[in-house]
Write a protein that holds these residues in place. Structure first.
Motif, PDB file in Angstrom:
ATOM      1  N   GLN A  15      -4.766  -0.564  -1.213  1.00  0.00           N
ATOM      2  CA  GLN A  15      -4.663  -0.425   0.235  1.00  0.00           C
ATOM      3  C   GLN A  15      -3.958  -1.619   0.887  1.00  0.00           C
ATOM      4  N   LEU A  16      -4.076  -2.780   0.300  1.00  0.00           N
ATOM      5  CA  LEU A  16      -3.421  -3.977   0.824  1.00  0.00           C
ATOM      6  C   LEU A  16      -2.803  -4.744  -0.333  1.00  0.00           C
ATOM      7  N   TYR A  17      -1.540  -5.104  -0.176  1.00  0.00           N
ATOM      8  CA  TYR A  17      -0.825  -5.834  -1.216  1.00  0.00           C
ATOM      9  C   TYR A  17      -0.607  -7.274  -0.803  1.00  0.00           C
ATOM     10  N   ARG A  18      -0.745  -8.172  -1.746  1.00  0.00           N
ATOM     11  CA  ARG A  18      -0.349  -9.558  -1.529  1.00  0.00           C
ATOM     12  C   ARG A  18       1.169  -9.625  -1.630  1.00  0.00           C
ATOM     13  N   VAL A  19       1.750 -10.709  -1.181  1.00  0.00           N
ATOM     14  CA  VAL A  19       3.206 -10.862  -1.223  1.00  0.00           C
ATOM     15  C   VAL A  19       3.713 -10.742  -2.662  1.00  0.00           C
ATOM     16  N   THR A  20       2.977 -11.283  -3.621  1.00  0.00           N
ATOM     17  CA  THR A  20       3.420 -11.190  -5.016  1.00  0.00           C
ATOM     18  C   THR A  20       3.481  -9.738  -5.483  1.00  0.00           C
ATOM     19  N   ASP A  21       2.557  -8.894  -5.015  1.00  0.00           N
ATOM     20  CA  ASP A  21       2.595  -7.466  -5.352  1.00  0.00           C
ATOM     21  C   ASP A  21       3.815  -6.802  -4.728  1.00  0.00           C
ATOM     22  N   ALA A  22       4.070  -7.120  -3.462  1.00  0.00           N
ATOM     23  CA  ALA A  22       5.237  -6.550  -2.766  1.00  0.00           C
ATOM     24  C   ALA A  22       6.528  -6.993  -3.442  1.00  0.00           C
ATOM     25  N   ARG A  41      11.081  -6.763   9.964  1.00  0.00           N
ATOM     26  CA  ARG A  41      11.542  -5.586   9.226  1.00  0.00           C
ATOM     27  C   ARG A  41      10.481  -5.063   8.266  1.00  0.00           C
ATOM     28  N   LEU A  42       9.626  -5.942   7.774  1.00  0.00           N
ATOM     29  CA  LEU A  42       8.514  -5.575   6.895  1.00  0.00           C
ATOM     30  C   LEU A  42       7.230  -6.024   7.588  1.00  0.00           C
ATOM     31  N   ARG A  43       6.422  -5.051   7.979  1.00  0.00           N
ATOM     32  CA  ARG A  43       5.183  -5.365   8.691  1.00  0.00           C
ATOM     33  C   ARG A  43       4.136  -5.921   7.730  1.00  0.00           C
ATOM     34  N   SER A  44       3.310  -6.821   8.246  1.00  0.00           N
ATOM     35  CA  SER A  44       2.221  -7.376   7.442  1.00  0.00           C
ATOM     36  C   SER A  44       1.058  -7.721   8.352  1.00  0.00           C
ATOM     37  N   VAL A  45      -0.077  -7.972   7.725  1.00  0.00           N
ATOM     38  CA  VAL A  45      -1.270  -8.408   8.449  1.00  0.00           C
ATOM     39  C   VAL A  45      -1.756  -9.689   7.790  1.00  0.00           C
ATOM     40  N   LYS A  46      -2.593 -10.403   8.498  1.00  0.00           N
ATOM     41  CA  LYS A  46      -3.148 -11.627   7.943  1.00  0.00           C
ATOM     42  C   LYS A  46      -4.660 -11.500   7.881  1.00  0.00           C
ATOM     43  N   GLN A  47      -5.233 -11.846   6.739  1.00  0.00           N
ATOM     44  CA  GLN A  47      -6.683 -11.902   6.575  1.00  0.00           C
ATOM     45  C   GLN A  47      -6.994 -13.300   6.060  1.00  0.00           C
ATOM     46  N   GLY A  48      -7.565 -14.118   6.934  1.00  0.00           N
ATOM     47  CA  GLY A  48      -7.758 -15.514   6.564  1.00  0.00           C
ATOM     48  C   GLY A  48      -6.398 -16.166   6.385  1.00  0.00           C
ATOM     49  N   ARG A  49      -6.173 -16.753   5.218  1.00  0.00           N
ATOM     50  CA  ARG A  49      -4.881 -17.382   4.928  1.00  0.00           C
ATOM     51  C   ARG A  49      -3.928 -16.446   4.205  1.00  0.00           C
TER      52      ARG A  49
END
Length: 73
Positions: A15-22, A41-49
């Protein structure tokens, strides 16, 4: 029976990918991923750091790239 390695990343399972996964999914470098996030251009969210990317954001980004390729042709 389906087996998967710990390194495998599957769009349907997460459901949520880290940058390394992307990076692996999109075959792009860390610098390019962060540049695409920075420019919106690429949406993201922040959870903590952690910077996280949803599967829908990845699909939307791919659609954007396809649209741009069609327009350039």
């Amino acid at each position: 029976m389906t087996t998967s390695t710990p390194d495998s990343v599957r769009l349907a399972d997460t459901q949520l990918y880290r940058v390394t996964d992307a990076m692996r999914l999109l075959r792009m470098s860390r610098t390019v991923i962060y540049d695409q996030i920075r420019t919106g251009r690429l949406r993201s969210v922040k959870q903590g750091r952690a910077r996280l990317i949803t599967p829908s954001a990845i699909r939307a980004y791919i659609a954007l790239l396809e649209k741009e390729a069609e327009e350039a042709a």
